[in-house]
Scaffold this motif. Structure first.
Motif, PDB file in Angstrom:
ATOM      1  N   GLY A 127      17.049 -30.898 -17.484  1.00 42.96           N
ATOM      2  CA  GLY A 127      17.884 -31.279 -16.353  1.00 42.96           C
ATOM      3  C   GLY A 127      17.191 -31.088 -15.024  1.00 42.96           C
ATOM      4  N   HIS A 128      17.961 -31.358 -13.986  1.00 47.08           N
ATOM      5  CA  HIS A 128      17.468 -31.195 -12.608  1.00 47.08           C
ATOM      6  C   HIS A 128      18.361 -30.198 -11.888  1.00 47.08           C
ATOM      7  CE1 HIS A 128      15.801 -35.260 -13.488  1.00 47.08           C
ATOM      8  NE2 HIS A 128      14.769 -34.678 -12.929  1.00 47.08           N
ATOM      9  N   LEU A 129      17.766 -29.450 -10.988  1.00 45.71           N
ATOM     10  CA  LEU A 129      18.526 -28.537 -10.165  1.00 45.71           C
ATOM     11  C   LEU A 129      19.191 -29.329  -9.051  1.00 45.71           C
ATOM     12  CD1 LEU A 129      19.279 -25.591  -9.711  1.00 45.71           C
ATOM     13  CD2 LEU A 129      17.264 -25.395  -8.237  1.00 45.71           C
ATOM     14  N   LYS A 130      20.502 -29.222  -8.982  1.00 45.80           N
ATOM     15  CA  LYS A 130      21.277 -29.945  -7.984  1.00 45.80           C
ATOM     16  C   LYS A 130      21.169 -29.205  -6.662  1.00 45.80           C
ATOM     17  CE  LYS A 130      25.589 -29.840  -8.774  1.00 45.80           C
ATOM     18  NZ  LYS A 130      26.952 -30.005  -9.232  1.00 45.80           N
ATOM     19  N   VAL A 131      20.633 -29.884  -5.664  1.00 45.51           N
ATOM     20  CA  VAL A 131      20.483 -29.293  -4.342  1.00 45.51           C
ATOM     21  C   VAL A 131      21.548 -29.876  -3.432  1.00 45.51           C
ATOM     22  CG1 VAL A 131      18.897 -28.956  -2.415  1.00 45.51           C
ATOM     23  CG2 VAL A 131      18.003 -29.119  -4.743  1.00 45.51           C
ATOM     24  N   LYS A 132      22.194 -29.026  -2.679  1.00 54.09           N
ATOM     25  CA  LYS A 132      23.272 -29.490  -1.779  1.00 54.09           C
ATOM     26  C   LYS A 132      22.716 -30.162  -0.573  1.00 54.09           C
ATOM     27  CE  LYS A 132      26.756 -26.227  -3.163  1.00 54.09           C
ATOM     28  NZ  LYS A 132      27.703 -25.258  -2.777  1.00 54.09           N
ATOM     29  N   MET A 174      18.634 -37.247 -17.249  1.00 52.89           N
ATOM     30  CA  MET A 174      18.872 -35.818 -17.376  1.00 52.89           C
ATOM     31  C   MET A 174      20.033 -35.421 -16.475  1.00 52.89           C
ATOM     32  SD  MET A 174      15.234 -33.819 -17.740  1.00 52.89           S
ATOM     33  CE  MET A 174      14.379 -34.604 -16.401  1.00 52.89           C
ATOM     34  N   LYS A 175      20.727 -34.432 -16.886  1.00 52.63           N
ATOM     35  CA  LYS A 175      21.897 -33.945 -16.176  1.00 52.63           C
ATOM     36  C   LYS A 175      21.478 -33.059 -14.997  1.00 52.63           C
ATOM     37  CE  LYS A 175      26.163 -31.445 -17.004  1.00 52.63           C
ATOM     38  NZ  LYS A 175      27.011 -30.738 -17.951  1.00 52.63           N
ATOM     39  N   ASP A 176      22.311 -33.022 -13.956  1.00 48.57           N
ATOM     40  CA  ASP A 176      22.101 -32.127 -12.824  1.00 48.57           C
ATOM     41  C   ASP A 176      22.868 -30.833 -13.053  1.00 48.57           C
ATOM     42  OD1 ASP A 176      20.541 -33.964 -11.487  1.00 48.57           O
ATOM     43  OD2 ASP A 176      22.174 -34.711 -10.240  1.00 48.57           O
ATOM     44  N   TYR A 177      22.264 -29.706 -12.688  1.00 48.54           N
ATOM     45  CA  TYR A 177      22.884 -28.389 -12.814  1.00 48.54           C
ATOM     46  C   TYR A 177      22.812 -27.674 -11.480  1.00 48.54           C
ATOM     47  CZ  TYR A 177      22.546 -29.103 -17.865  1.00 48.54           C
ATOM     48  OH  TYR A 177      22.677 -29.601 -19.131  1.00 48.54           O
ATOM     49  N   SER A 178      23.815 -26.866 -11.198  1.00 46.88           N
ATOM     50  CA  SER A 178      23.835 -26.079  -9.963  1.00 46.88           C
ATOM     51  C   SER A 178      23.044 -24.778 -10.180  1.00 46.88           C
ATOM     52  CB  SER A 178      25.270 -25.735  -9.588  1.00 46.88           C
ATOM     53  OG  SER A 178      25.816 -24.823 -10.528  1.00 46.88           O
ATOM     54  N   LEU A 179      22.755 -24.081  -9.079  1.00 44.24           N
ATOM     55  CA  LEU A 179      22.111 -22.773  -9.179  1.00 44.24           C
ATOM     56  C   LEU A 179      22.949 -21.809 -10.002  1.00 44.24           C
ATOM     57  CD1 LEU A 179      20.583 -22.070  -5.651  1.00 44.24           C
ATOM     58  CD2 LEU A 179      19.369 -22.101  -7.829  1.00 44.24           C
ATOM     59  N   GLY A 180      24.272 -21.907  -9.863  1.00 48.76           N
ATOM     60  CA  GLY A 180      25.173 -21.047 -10.634  1.00 48.76           C
ATOM     61  C   GLY A 180      25.087 -21.311 -12.126  1.00 48.76           C
ATOM     62  N   GLN A 181      25.015 -22.571 -12.499  1.00 48.20           N
ATOM     63  CA  GLN A 181      24.883 -22.918 -13.919  1.00 48.20           C
ATOM     64  C   GLN A 181      23.538 -22.452 -14.460  1.00 48.20           C
ATOM     65  OE1 GLN A 181      25.807 -27.074 -13.092  1.00 48.20           O
ATOM     66  NE2 GLN A 181      27.442 -26.968 -14.630  1.00 48.20           N
ATOM     67  N   LEU A 182      22.483 -22.609 -13.678  1.00 47.46           N
ATOM     68  CA  LEU A 182      21.162 -22.134 -14.085  1.00 47.46           C
ATOM     69  C   LEU A 182      21.182 -20.620 -14.265  1.00 47.46           C
ATOM     70  CD1 LEU A 182      18.084 -22.507 -14.520  1.00 47.46           C
ATOM     71  CD2 LEU A 182      17.845 -22.381 -12.020  1.00 47.46           C
ATOM     72  N   ALA A 183      21.807 -19.915 -13.333  1.00 44.41           N
ATOM     73  CA  ALA A 183      21.844 -18.455 -13.375  1.00 44.41           C
ATOM     74  C   ALA A 183      22.503 -17.918 -14.640  1.00 44.41           C
ATOM     75  CB  ALA A 183      22.556 -17.917 -12.142  1.00 44.41           C
ATOM     76  N   LEU A 184      23.449 -18.642 -15.202  1.00 45.19           N
ATOM     77  CA  LEU A 184      24.116 -18.197 -16.433  1.00 45.19           C
ATOM     78  C   LEU A 184      23.211 -18.280 -17.656  1.00 45.19           C
ATOM     79  CD1 LEU A 184      27.659 -19.744 -16.011  1.00 45.19           C
ATOM     80  CD2 LEU A 184      27.036 -17.319 -15.886  1.00 45.19           C
TER      81      LEU A 184
END
Length: 77
Positions: free
Chosen positions: A72-77, A1-11
Motif C-alpha cells: 500500500g501507500h501511506l496516505k498523506v493529508k 494498492m490501497k492507501d493507509y493512514s499513519l494510524g493504520q500503519l502504527a497498528l
C-alpha cells in the motif's frame, strides 16, 4: 494498492496485531515473515512507522525493500 493512514500503519507494529509493516518513501511493505523483524523490532528500528528518515543510519541501501511485498501507500493529508 490501497492507501493507509499513519494510524493504520502504527497498528501493524508486531505488538497490537500480528502484521508487521514498515513504510519507506510513501510505500508500505509487509515484513511479517522476515526473521529480522521479529516482534516488530529490527535493531533500533520499530515497525509500524515511516522509516524513510532512518535509512541513512542503516548498513544497507534501499534495495533491501525489494525483498518485501509492497502492499500500500501511506496516505498523506
Amino acid at each position: 494498492m490501497k492507501d493507509y493512514s499513519l494510524g493504520q500503519l502504527a497498528l501493524r507494529n508486531g505488538q497490537d496485531r500480528p502484521e508487521i509493516w514498515v513504510c519507506y518513501k510513501g510505500v508500505i511493505y509487509e515484513v511479517t515473515e522476515s526473521r529480522l523483524w521479529r516482534d516488530g523490532k529490527h535493531y533500533e528500528h520499530w515497525a509500524g512507522q515511516d522509516l524513510t528518515s532512518e535509512l541513512k543510519d542503516a548498513p544497507h541501501t534501499d534495495k533491501v525493500f525489494e525483498k518485501f511485498e509492497a502492499i500500500g501507500h501511506l496516505k498523506v493529508k
